[in-house]
Scaffold this motif. Structure first.
Motif, mmCIF file in Angstrom:
data_model
loop_
_atom_site.group_PDB
_atom_site.id
_atom_site.type_symbol
_atom_site.label_atom_id
_atom_site.label_comp_id
_atom_site.label_asym_id
_atom_site.label_seq_id
_atom_site.Cartn_x
_atom_site.Cartn_y
_atom_site.Cartn_z
ATOM 1 N N TYR B 81 2.699 -8.887 -0.917
ATOM 2 C CA TYR B 81 2.698 -7.673 -1.752
ATOM 3 C C TYR B 81 1.333 -7.482 -2.377
ATOM 4 N N LEU B 82 0.741 -6.359 -2.081
ATOM 5 C CA LEU B 82 -0.533 -6.001 -2.704
ATOM 6 C C LEU B 82 -0.253 -4.854 -3.672
ATOM 7 N N PRO B 83 -0.168 -5.146 -4.966
ATOM 8 C CA PRO B 83 0.179 -4.095 -5.920
ATOM 9 C C PRO B 83 -0.952 -3.073 -6.062
ATOM 10 N N GLU B 84 -0.592 -1.928 -6.578
ATOM 11 C CA GLU B 84 -1.609 -0.899 -6.777
ATOM 12 C C GLU B 84 -2.594 -1.337 -7.854
ATOM 13 N N GLN B 141 -13.792 -8.110 -4.301
ATOM 14 C CA GLN B 141 -12.571 -8.508 -4.997
ATOM 15 C C GLN B 141 -11.343 -7.951 -4.286
ATOM 16 N N GLN B 142 -11.493 -6.713 -3.806
ATOM 17 C CA GLN B 142 -10.363 -6.105 -3.099
ATOM 18 C C GLN B 142 -10.028 -6.877 -1.837
ATOM 19 N N LYS B 143 -11.087 -7.330 -1.149
ATOM 20 C CA LYS B 143 -10.835 -8.097 0.072
ATOM 21 C C LYS B 143 -10.154 -9.418 -0.264
ATOM 22 N N ILE B 144 -10.598 -10.053 -1.357
ATOM 23 C CA ILE B 144 -9.970 -11.318 -1.759
ATOM 24 C C ILE B 144 -8.494 -11.076 -2.073
ATOM 25 N N GLN B 145 -8.222 -9.946 -2.756
ATOM 26 C CA GLN B 145 -6.830 -9.625 -3.081
ATOM 27 C C GLN B 145 -6.012 -9.436 -1.807
ATOM 28 N N ASP B 153 1.159 -15.561 5.714
ATOM 29 C CA ASP B 153 1.569 -14.979 6.986
ATOM 30 C C ASP B 153 2.915 -14.273 6.865
ATOM 31 N N PRO B 154 2.978 -13.272 5.993
ATOM 32 C CA PRO B 154 4.272 -12.647 5.703
ATOM 33 C C PRO B 154 4.786 -11.808 6.877
ATOM 34 N N ASP B 155 6.112 -11.696 6.939
ATOM 35 C CA ASP B 155 6.708 -10.855 7.980
ATOM 36 C C ASP B 155 6.747 -9.406 7.547
ATOM 37 N N LEU B 156 6.760 -9.222 6.247
ATOM 38 C CA LEU B 156 6.766 -7.862 5.711
ATOM 39 C C LEU B 156 5.615 -7.738 4.725
ATOM 40 N N LEU B 157 4.787 -6.751 4.999
ATOM 41 C CA LEU B 157 3.616 -6.571 4.160
ATOM 42 C C LEU B 157 3.797 -5.268 3.395
ATOM 43 N N ILE B 158 3.698 -5.349 2.080
ATOM 44 C CA ILE B 158 3.862 -4.137 1.269
ATOM 45 C C ILE B 158 2.551 -3.838 0.562
ATOM 46 N N LEU B 159 1.949 -2.748 0.904
ATOM 47 C CA LEU B 159 0.642 -2.417 0.345
ATOM 48 C C LEU B 159 0.755 -1.139 -0.472
ATOM 49 N N ASP B 160 0.426 -1.261 -1.746
ATOM 50 C CA ASP B 160 0.519 -0.096 -2.629
ATOM 51 C C ASP B 160 -0.890 0.458 -2.816
ATOM 52 N N GLU B 161 -1.161 1.618 -2.273
ATOM 53 C CA GLU B 161 -2.498 2.225 -2.332
ATOM 54 C C GLU B 161 -3.589 1.219 -1.930
ATOM 55 N N PRO B 162 -3.516 0.708 -0.702
ATOM 56 C CA PRO B 162 -4.421 -0.400 -0.372
ATOM 57 C C PRO B 162 -5.889 0.008 -0.250
ATOM 58 N N PHE B 163 -6.155 1.265 -0.007
ATOM 59 C CA PHE B 163 -7.547 1.633 0.291
ATOM 60 C C PHE B 163 -8.315 2.165 -0.900
ATOM 61 N N SER B 164 -7.650 2.260 -2.027
ATOM 62 C CA SER B 164 -8.369 2.850 -3.157
ATOM 63 C C SER B 164 -9.524 1.943 -3.550
ATOM 64 N N GLY B 165 -10.706 2.538 -3.625
ATOM 65 C CA GLY B 165 -11.871 1.774 -4.026
ATOM 66 C C GLY B 165 -12.602 1.083 -2.890
ATOM 67 N N LEU B 166 -12.074 1.164 -1.674
ATOM 68 C CA LEU B 166 -12.759 0.522 -0.543
ATOM 69 C C LEU B 166 -13.730 1.516 0.105
ATOM 70 N N ASP B 167 -14.874 0.976 0.577
ATOM 71 C CA ASP B 167 -15.800 1.867 1.286
ATOM 72 C C ASP B 167 -15.285 2.092 2.709
ATOM 73 N N SER B 191 2.224 2.367 0.882
ATOM 74 C CA SER B 191 2.458 3.462 -0.054
ATOM 75 C C SER B 191 1.129 4.105 -0.404
ATOM 76 N N THR B 192 1.103 5.423 -0.350
ATOM 77 C CA THR B 192 -0.153 6.103 -0.632
ATOM 78 C C THR B 192 0.127 7.538 -1.052
ATOM 79 N N HIS B 193 -0.861 8.129 -1.670
ATOM 80 C CA HIS B 193 -0.750 9.562 -1.874
ATOM 81 C C HIS B 193 -1.787 10.285 -1.019
ATOM 82 N N LEU B 194 -2.542 9.504 -0.219
ATOM 83 C CA LEU B 194 -3.516 10.114 0.684
ATOM 84 C C LEU B 194 -2.827 10.462 2.000
ATOM 85 N N MET B 195 -2.510 11.737 2.182
ATOM 86 C CA MET B 195 -1.713 12.139 3.335
ATOM 87 C C MET B 195 -2.476 11.970 4.648
#
Lengths: 446, 304
Positions: B81-84, B141-145, B153-167, B191-195
């Protein structure tokens, strides 16, 4: 369980591997070392003796001053002074004098021919001798007792030497006056002698023990626990707020149960505190051992309170009880607030409670078996500070210690339970500080 | 496992805080080996739902099953789980933090060390392993997170707004990593709001608003249900014809083309024939699929 241990390990390393821990842990023994050992070492370094010329035309006071400045006299005087200032009455002045003789720098009397020289000539000659570093100082004795003594020294800053000289001159003048008045030195000593009062406590077995040393030791114990509780309470507060502030809590809660996380944090930081206290207690024991070996100082420690390993065990146990009680309060506060600064404000009440406990320890030292001492040493929150003090001052019956431990253990369970409920909700509430009614709701609804 | 294996089954869960109903009777399935887009405006109940899936909070009612079993403590070890809102310990060494996060997911230390080295190497962060968080840039830091999220090695990956702040370079990199996950038949909820991002990555989408499901299905189905009623045309003249054609509901002027929204019963072919016979020069006539953005605005905007 594995996750719990992972939390414990992480929190322990986080505290112990910090510079502040290392510095704090070393600082205490070093300060102890500074207060106890360094002066002894410094005294054992003999200074250069002061080469002095005594200018005495009359020849009356000179010999007296000379004898007063002999190493034996100086040592004896210092031993007497030590006896007065120290709370330790068992020191034998003779024995101390012998040991101090070696420690004190002395005076060397330099010959100087007065014959046919005017005061002015004598001064000029002595001044040039001092300038050439042939002598260090000279003393001009006036012709009559009421006159002015003049002491001129190259090392005017050497207050030890000046002090000794002043004492020697005063004693010499007094003796001379006594002789003139036909009173013997011994008669005067008899007249001046103070009544000798030695304060001792009697323990429950009817054995005598020294109360001054106990008072000091009890105070130190109370202070040590109070300071440790404050420090580790703040560590917990900081650690909890960091996880909330950085939102790490969200990741942690998705990996382990909040209760595991919270308890692991308390235990990990608590072990770090125990490590520090352990180092302190050990170094204190080593320090006392070291001082015992120094024959010069050993007599001072002969009356030190007898601290048994059991007492040390109680001391660490009560530290842990106090730690878990207060740490859970600090963890609760940490999960309520949003920043460390905010947490600092809320930390005030529990710190006040600790401080009151510390103040109660004075009452306990004064009268360890009073009803007040009994109640504060079993009361939750205060017992962890006051009970070790009481145990050292006058060990209470075992049932009271057991009662105190049980009551505080129950209090810990209650606090941890309360804290866990606030923690699991509070850690995920971002943005604003929780109000007390909100916290109450979390406790009720969780 | 086939394409239709369900990794996660969410069955009519509800969660309210006081009088506020954050999630209201929400059901959906997430299939294995697919990237599932969990979309919705701010405050739609996305994070609340995700928190219930990862076991941070418990639903008031309803059930969540992961791999056919009710969610519990051991299930947490299979979810990354990668929280927002995310962070790292400020004064702890990167490698120590990663070890800790791995230990909390029951990864043995040796295995964790191996994986940390591999991921740090892959993210080109190896020389930062023994640095503290405060020495790292935000992107690092984002990459470390992210590494912390996948170490077990999770079977289910939950990413909340994973790209915010990434170049952009790192966004592409992450997208590659997600593709790998998918290929090894793991499931990603995203999960994202970037359509635009969602449109590019997601196979299935779920759009929620005010705690309720608005629409769900594969991207294909969703788009098709929004149909063939939009046409992009580039044409000289025939202004009046376009304006007066009965099937055209509205005309959106773009720089060098027009987007026509047509009534669902209108036939775009009819329009094309009329244009050609009117003598206008048609240089472009194409059906336009609705973008996720369009659907989002239509659904959420309409609901407001």
């Amino acid at each position: 369980m594995r996750k719990f241990l992972a939390v414990v390990k992480h929190e322990y390393r986080k505290v112990v591997l910090r510079w502040s821990f290392l510095i704090g842990t070393l600082l205490f023994p070093l300060l102890g070392l500074g207060f106890a050992v360094v002066p002894a070492l410094i005294f054992s370094i003999k200074g250069e003796p002061t080469r002095i010329v005594i200018v005495d035309r009359e020849g009356k006071l000179g010999p007296r001053i000379r004898s007063n400045l002999s190493p034996e006299k100086i040592a004896q005087k210092q031993a007497e002074a030590l006896k007065k200032s120290s709370f330790e009455p068992t020191v034998d002045p003779k024995q101390s004098a012998d040991s101090l003789k070696n420690l004190t720098e002395g005076f060397v009397f330099m010959p100087f021919d007065l014959n046919g020289k005017s005061d002015e000539q004598i001064r000029t000659e002595l001044n040039s001798m001092a300038a050439e570093k042939k002598i260090d100082a000279y003393l001009i004795v006036p012709d009559d007792l009421g006159g002015k003594f003049e002491f001129l020294s190259r090392k005017a800053g050497d207050f030890v030497a000046s002090g000794m000289l002043e004492d020697a001159v005063n004693d010499a003048v007094r003796s001379e006056r006594l002789t003139e008045a036909n009173i013997s030195e011994n008669t005067l000593k008899q007249i001046n002698k103070k009544a000798d009062i030695e304060t001792k406590a009697i323990d429950e077995h009817g054995r005598e023990k020294n109360s001054d040393a106990l008072l000091a030791a009890s105070f130190v114990i109370g202070l040590m626990i109070y300071i440790s509780l404050t420090i580790y309470g703040q560590v917990i507060l900081g650690a909890v707020v960091e996880e909330k502030e950085t939102r790490i809590a969200e990741i942690l809660f998705s990996s382990a149960r909040p209760f595991e996380l919270m308890l692991g944090k308390l235990v990990g930081v608590g072990l770090a505190g125990l490590t520090q206290l352990g180092i302190w207690v050990t170094s204190l024991a080593l320090l006392v051992g070291f001082l015992m070996l120094q024959t010069d100082i050993a007599p001072l420690l002969a009356g030190a309170p007898h601290i048994t390993p059991l007492m040390v065990g109680y001391f660490l146990l009560f530290f842990l009880l106090g730690y878990f009680l207060f740490a859970s309060i600090f963890a609760l506060i940490g999960s309520m607030v949003t920043t460390v600064q905010e947490g600092g404000q809320f930390a005030f009440p529990p710190i006040m409670v600790m401080l009151i406990g510390f103040y109660f320890s004075f009452a306990v030292i004064r009268d360890p078996s009073s009803p007040l001492s009994f109640w504060v040493s079993i009361a939750p929150f205060w017992a962890p500070i006051t009970m070790p003090v009481r145990i050292l001052a006058e060990t209470p019956p075992f049932w009271q210690i057991a009662l105190s431990i049980s009551i505080n253990t129950i209090a810990i369970c209650g606090m941890v339970w309360l804290c866990a409920r606030v923690y699991r909700v509070g850690m995920l509430m971002y943005g604003k500080r929780a109000t007390l009614p909100e916290v109450w709701k979390w406790i009720r609804e969780a | 496992m086939g394409e239709d294996d369900v990794t996660l089954r969410v069955d009519s869960i509800s969660k309210s805080f006081g009088d506020f109903s954050a999630v209201d009777d929400l059901s959906f399935n997430v299939r294995a080996g697919r990237i599932f887009g969990f979309l919705g405006p701010n405050g739609a109940g996305k994070t609340t739902t995700i928190r219930m899936i990862v076991g941070i909070t418990i639903p008031d009612s309803g059930e969540i099953e992961l791999f056919g079993k009710r969610i519990n403590g051991t299930a947490q070890d299979h979810i990354g789980y990668l929280p927002e809102e995310r962070g790292l310990y400020k004064k702890t060494k990167v490698v120590d933090q990663l070890r800790y996060f791995a230990a909390l997911k029951n990864v043995p230390q040796k295995e964790a060390d191996r994986r940390i080295d591999r991921w740090m190497d892959r993210m080109e962060l190896s020389e930062w392993k023994n640095k503290k968080t405060t020495d790292l840039s935000k992107g690092m830091q984002q990459k470390i997170q992210f590494i912390a999220t996948v170490l077990h090695d999770p079977d289910l990956l939950i990413l909340d707004e994973p790209f915010s702040g990434l170049d952009p370079v790192n966004v592409e990199f992450m997208i590659d990593v997600l593709a790998e996950f998918r290929q090894s038949h793991k499931t990603v909820i995203f999960s994202t709001h970037l359509m635009e991002t969602a449109e590019r990555l997601c196979h299935d989408i779920l759009l929620v608003n005010k705690g309720k499901k608005v629409l769900a299905g594969s991207l294909r189905e969703v788009k098709e249900s929004y149909g063939r009623n939009r046409v992009a045309i580039r044409v000289d003249g025939a202004h009046d014809l376009l304006n007066n054609f009965s099937g055209v509901e509205s005309i959106e002027e773009k720089a060098d083309e027009k987007i026509l929204s047509m009534r669902s019963d209108a036939d775009p072919q009819e329009l094309l024939r009329s244009l050609v016979s009117s003598g206008a020069t048609v240089t472009k006539f194409a059906y336009v699929e609705p973008t996720l953005n369009d659907i989002f605005i239509e659904q959420i905007g309409g609901a407001k």
